[in-house]
Design a protein around this motif. Structure first.
Motif, PDB file in Angstrom:
ATOM      1  N   UNK A  49       0.821  -1.211   0.000  1.00 46.43           N
ATOM      2  CA  UNK A  49       0.000   0.000   0.000  1.00 46.43           C
ATOM      3  C   UNK A  49       0.856   1.262   0.000  1.00 46.43           C
ATOM      4  N   UNK A  50       1.918   1.284   0.794  1.00 49.09           N
ATOM      5  CA  UNK A  50       2.764   2.469   0.887  1.00 49.09           C
ATOM      6  C   UNK A  50       3.397   2.817  -0.459  1.00 49.09           C
ATOM      7  N   UNK A  51       3.823   1.799  -1.193  1.00 49.61           N
ATOM      8  CA  UNK A  51       4.471   2.032  -2.486  1.00 49.61           C
ATOM      9  C   UNK A  51       3.477   2.581  -3.504  1.00 49.61           C
ATOM     10  N   UNK A  52       2.309   1.943  -3.600  1.00 44.91           N
ATOM     11  CA  UNK A  52       1.309   2.387  -4.577  1.00 44.91           C
ATOM     12  C   UNK A  52       0.754   3.757  -4.195  1.00 44.91           C
ATOM     13  N   UNK A  53       0.570   3.995  -2.894  1.00 45.86           N
ATOM     14  CA  UNK A  53       0.072   5.290  -2.441  1.00 45.86           C
ATOM     15  C   UNK A  53       1.023   6.406  -2.857  1.00 45.86           C
ATOM     16  N   UNK A  54       2.315   6.195  -2.676  1.00 47.11           N
ATOM     17  CA  UNK A  54       3.283   7.228  -3.048  1.00 47.11           C
ATOM     18  C   UNK A  54       3.214   7.503  -4.550  1.00 47.11           C
ATOM     19  N   UNK A  55       3.136   6.466  -5.347  1.00 49.94           N
ATOM     20  CA  UNK A  55       3.096   6.633  -6.806  1.00 49.94           C
ATOM     21  C   UNK A  55       1.871   7.434  -7.234  1.00 49.94           C
ATOM     22  N   UNK A  56       0.713   7.133  -6.646  1.00 49.72           N
ATOM     23  CA  UNK A  56      -0.519   7.816  -7.042  1.00 49.72           C
ATOM     24  C   UNK A  56      -0.552   9.265  -6.578  1.00 49.72           C
ATOM     25  N   UNK A 102       7.408   5.160   5.469  1.00 51.16           N
ATOM     26  CA  UNK A 102       6.270   6.049   5.729  1.00 51.16           C
ATOM     27  C   UNK A 102       6.740   7.423   6.169  1.00 51.16           C
ATOM     28  N   UNK A 103       7.746   7.479   7.031  1.00 48.16           N
ATOM     29  CA  UNK A 103       8.275   8.764   7.486  1.00 48.16           C
ATOM     30  C   UNK A 103       8.844   9.566   6.321  1.00 48.16           C
ATOM     31  N   UNK A 106       5.906  10.817   4.113  1.00 41.64           N
ATOM     32  CA  UNK A 106       5.197  11.947   4.698  1.00 41.64           C
ATOM     33  C   UNK A 106       6.023  13.225   4.605  1.00 41.64           C
ATOM     34  N   UNK A 107       7.319  13.128   4.892  1.00 44.89           N
ATOM     35  CA  UNK A 107       8.177  14.306   4.854  1.00 44.89           C
ATOM     36  C   UNK A 107       8.268  14.876   3.441  1.00 44.89           C
ATOM     37  N   UNK A 108       8.415  14.014   2.447  1.00 43.90           N
ATOM     38  CA  UNK A 108       8.500  14.471   1.054  1.00 43.90           C
ATOM     39  C   UNK A 108       7.203  15.139   0.627  1.00 43.90           C
ATOM     40  N   UNK A 109       6.076  14.535   0.949  1.00 44.73           N
ATOM     41  CA  UNK A 109       4.791  15.100   0.530  1.00 44.73           C
ATOM     42  C   UNK A 109       4.464  16.387   1.279  1.00 44.73           C
ATOM     43  N   UNK A 110       4.906  16.514   2.516  1.00 42.56           N
ATOM     44  CA  UNK A 110       4.728  17.785   3.240  1.00 42.56           C
ATOM     45  C   UNK A 110       5.436  18.910   2.498  1.00 42.56           C
ATOM     46  N   UNK A 149       2.955  11.951  10.699  1.00 44.49           N
ATOM     47  CA  UNK A 149       4.423  11.948  10.717  1.00 44.49           C
ATOM     48  C   UNK A 149       4.931  11.750  12.138  1.00 44.49           C
ATOM     49  N   UNK A 150       4.355  12.480  13.075  1.00 41.46           N
ATOM     50  CA  UNK A 150       4.781  12.348  14.468  1.00 41.46           C
ATOM     51  C   UNK A 150       4.263  11.056  15.091  1.00 41.46           C
ATOM     52  N   UNK A 151       3.142  10.548  14.556  1.00 40.39           N
ATOM     53  CA  UNK A 151       2.637   9.260  15.047  1.00 40.39           C
ATOM     54  C   UNK A 151       3.641   8.152  14.747  1.00 40.39           C
ATOM     55  N   UNK A 152       4.085   8.063  13.491  1.00 33.14           N
ATOM     56  CA  UNK A 152       5.052   7.021  13.116  1.00 33.14           C
ATOM     57  C   UNK A 152       6.435   7.287  13.715  1.00 33.14           C
TER      58      UNK A 152
END
Length: 216
Positions: A49-56, A102-103, A106-110, A149-152
């Motif tokens: 899921x993490x990989x596909x989510x980032x791509x989309x 995941x971290x 999140x940082x890249x997308x922020x 981000x802070x959760x993970x």
């Protein structure tokens, strides 16, 4: 699906694919946890899921941004992230979830979303920015990434039940806020890509402008 007619841009069509993908993977996670009761299968699903989510989401932001260099950076970032995620998941056991991809995601997308907001602040619009579907989608993603981000980052810092339960409550609140904003987004309106094209009026009377010399 109910608001499919409003998906009149490439970015919103990618977002539609993301929502379908999210629904499918959420169903698979629920089946793995509560039907098959397999934690290892659940973690494998999350890794994919993490990989596909980032791509989309990267593709979604690629269509939103106007700067050519920024667009290329967003789309090219998919390759190193996928490689890093595969290596990270390969060397981590299926019984434990690795937070590093995941971290980084999140940082890249922020950073990308902040740049999107900056770019829109320097753009002149015919209508308020808050009436755009894409704006509210990015706002929902921004809340999701900043909150989680802070959760993970801190979820593995302590094993106390009170701490873990509080972190899960924060995660739930952030996720609910994100989903609410994504739903509210489709109450707005998004101009189609054809409407955004610059058009010169056909009737322009250039000869109507004259200079008069009052002294003569």
């Amino acid at each position: 699906i109910f608001f499919y007619k409003k998906l009149n841009t490439k970015a919103l069509k990618v977002f539609f694919v993301y929502t379908i993908f999210l629904a499918v993977f959420t169903s698979l996670c629920l089946l793995a946890l509560f039907v098959f009761k397999s934690k290892s299968s659940y973690i494998v699903i999350i890794k994919i899921y993490n990989i596909i989510e980032y791509c989309l989401i990267a593709t979604f932001l690629h269509y939103l941004l106007q700067n050519r260099i920024a667009k290329k950076i967003v789309i090219i970032s998919i390759v190193p992230f996928v490689i890093f995620s595969i290596l990270s998941f390969y060397f981590s056991p299926n019984s434990n979830f690795n937070n590093y991809p995941s971290l980084i995601e999140f940082l890249i997308f922020i950073i990308f979303i902040i740049y999107y907001f900056y770019e829109k602040m320097n753009t002149i619009f015919e209508y308020p920015l808050y009436q755009s579907i894409s704006f509210w989608i990015c706002m929902g993603f921004f809340i999701l990434f900043t909150g989680n981000f802070f959760y993970f980052l801190f979820i593995n810092s302590s094993k106390e039940k009170d701490f873990v339960s509080q972190m899960k409550i924060i995660y739930g609140i952030v996720t609910i806020c994100k989903n609410a904003l994504l739903c509210i987004a489709f109450l707005s309106y998004e101009k189609s890509e054809i409407e955004k094209e610059f058009q010169i009026p056909n009737e322009i009377d250039l000869d109507g402008f004259t200079l008069k010399n009052n002294l003569n």
